[in-house]
Design an enzyme around this catalytic site. Structure first.
Site, mmCIF file in Angstrom:
data_model
loop_
_atom_site.group_PDB
_atom_site.id
_atom_site.type_symbol
_atom_site.label_atom_id
_atom_site.label_comp_id
_atom_site.label_asym_id
_atom_site.label_seq_id
_atom_site.Cartn_x
_atom_site.Cartn_y
_atom_site.Cartn_z
ATOM 1 N N TYR A 55 -2.170 -0.911 10.455
ATOM 2 C CA TYR A 55 -2.279 -1.335 9.062
ATOM 3 C C TYR A 55 -1.065 -0.893 8.258
ATOM 4 C CZ TYR A 55 -4.099 -1.308 4.236
ATOM 5 O OH TYR A 55 -4.275 -1.489 2.881
ATOM 6 N N SER A 57 0.843 -1.196 0.000
ATOM 7 C CA SER A 57 0.000 0.000 0.000
ATOM 8 C C SER A 57 0.872 1.238 0.000
ATOM 9 C CB SER A 57 -0.897 0.012 1.242
ATOM 10 O OG SER A 57 -1.521 1.266 1.427
#
Length: 287
Positions: free
Chosen positions: A192, A179
């Site tokens: 995360y 990401s």
């Protein structure tokens, strides 16, 4: 008609985690873009975690269009999984579904064993499953949440890859979904973001380890992409504005990310390993 805010680019909405593809407005675009297939993955068998919706579904459909049989490991959304299976089969390929929690090591082993038994081999592994929860401060992240996030978003990648190794061979490809948050962080997704940073290091270290075996390992680090995870993770206002701060002023669609996975899975990228592709709407992150 209600006046939209300056940043609002879609209807306000929310749904229960992990979210359903069919309830998104607009529905996430997962069908491959129009082009003539070249059979780049003909005869290959691909395992895709989190392949029932979003990016994983788009990858499954594109891989199927290019000739691969698909195994999808997913958490719980049966309708999304069944819909994806039907769409894969419409390309003339087989699709095998395995339901369960990838945050558990025993299940990851079961997924690999079942996929290998179904297709007699595994050529491509796409580690893509993931969940996240917002927290205003690190003090708000419980140990339980931290462990759940790492089990789902990083440990599953490690376990799936570990148990797949007995089936992977020279020419196989492993692709991990990272990401943009691995590079710039995210103030309310601290745990995360940490898993995504771990995935980048895991990708690079594993690529170096597996180079002598002829197995390539790469990653894709998407920016804001419109998927069920988004509508099930944020409040209505944030969902309605999601992606508006990207340089392109919008979120990407899953089928705009899938070609990066296809490139890394096929022979076109035969001289590429340990690298990351960044479909993020134009954000420069120097990684």
């Amino acid at each position: 008609m209600k006046k939209q805010t300056k940043k609002q680019i879609r209807p306000k909405q929310t749904q229960q985690r992990p979210g359903k593809q069919s309830k998104l407005a607009p529905v996430a675009e997962t069908r491959p873009k129009q082009y003539k297939a070249e059979g780049k993955l003909a005869g290959k068998a691909a395992l895709i975690t989190g392949g029932d919706s979003g990016i994983g579904k788009a990858v499954a459909l594109l891989f199927a269009k290019e000739g691969a049989d698909i195994c999808i490991a997913y958490l719980s959304e049966q309708k999304d999984a069944n819909d994806t299976k039907a769409e894969v089969e419409a390309f003339g390929r087989s699709c095998y579904l395995i339901k369960g929690d990838l945050g558990k090591e025993a299940h990851c082993k079961k997924v690999i064993d079942k996929a290998a038994k179904q297709f007699g081999k595994i050529d491509i592994v796409v580690n893509n499953a993931g969940l996240h929860w917002e927290a205003d401060a690190i003090e708000d992240i419980t140990t339980e949440q931290l462990m759940k996030t790492f089990h789902s978003d990083f440990f599953s990648y490690f376990w799936i890859t570990k148990y797949a190794m007995q089936y992977l061979k020279k020419g196989s490809s492993i692709i991990n979904t990272a990401s943009v948050t691995a590079y710039r962080g995210s103030p309310k997704l601290i745990d995360y973001s940490a898993t995504k940073g771990a995935i980048i290091s895991f990708t690079r270290a594993l690529a170096a380890n597996l180079t002598p075996k002829g197995i390539r390992v790469n990653a894709v680090a998407p920016g804001p992409i419109w998927t069920p995870l988004i509508s099930s993770s944020f409040d209505k206002k944030k969902v309605s504005e999601f992606g508006s701060d990207a340089p392109m002023k919008r979120a990407g669609m899953p089928n705009e990310v899938a070609p990066a996975f296809l490139f890394l899975a096929c022979g076109d990228s035969s001289y590429i390993s340990g690298q990351v592709i960044h479909p993020n709407g134009g954000e420069i992150i120097n990684g």
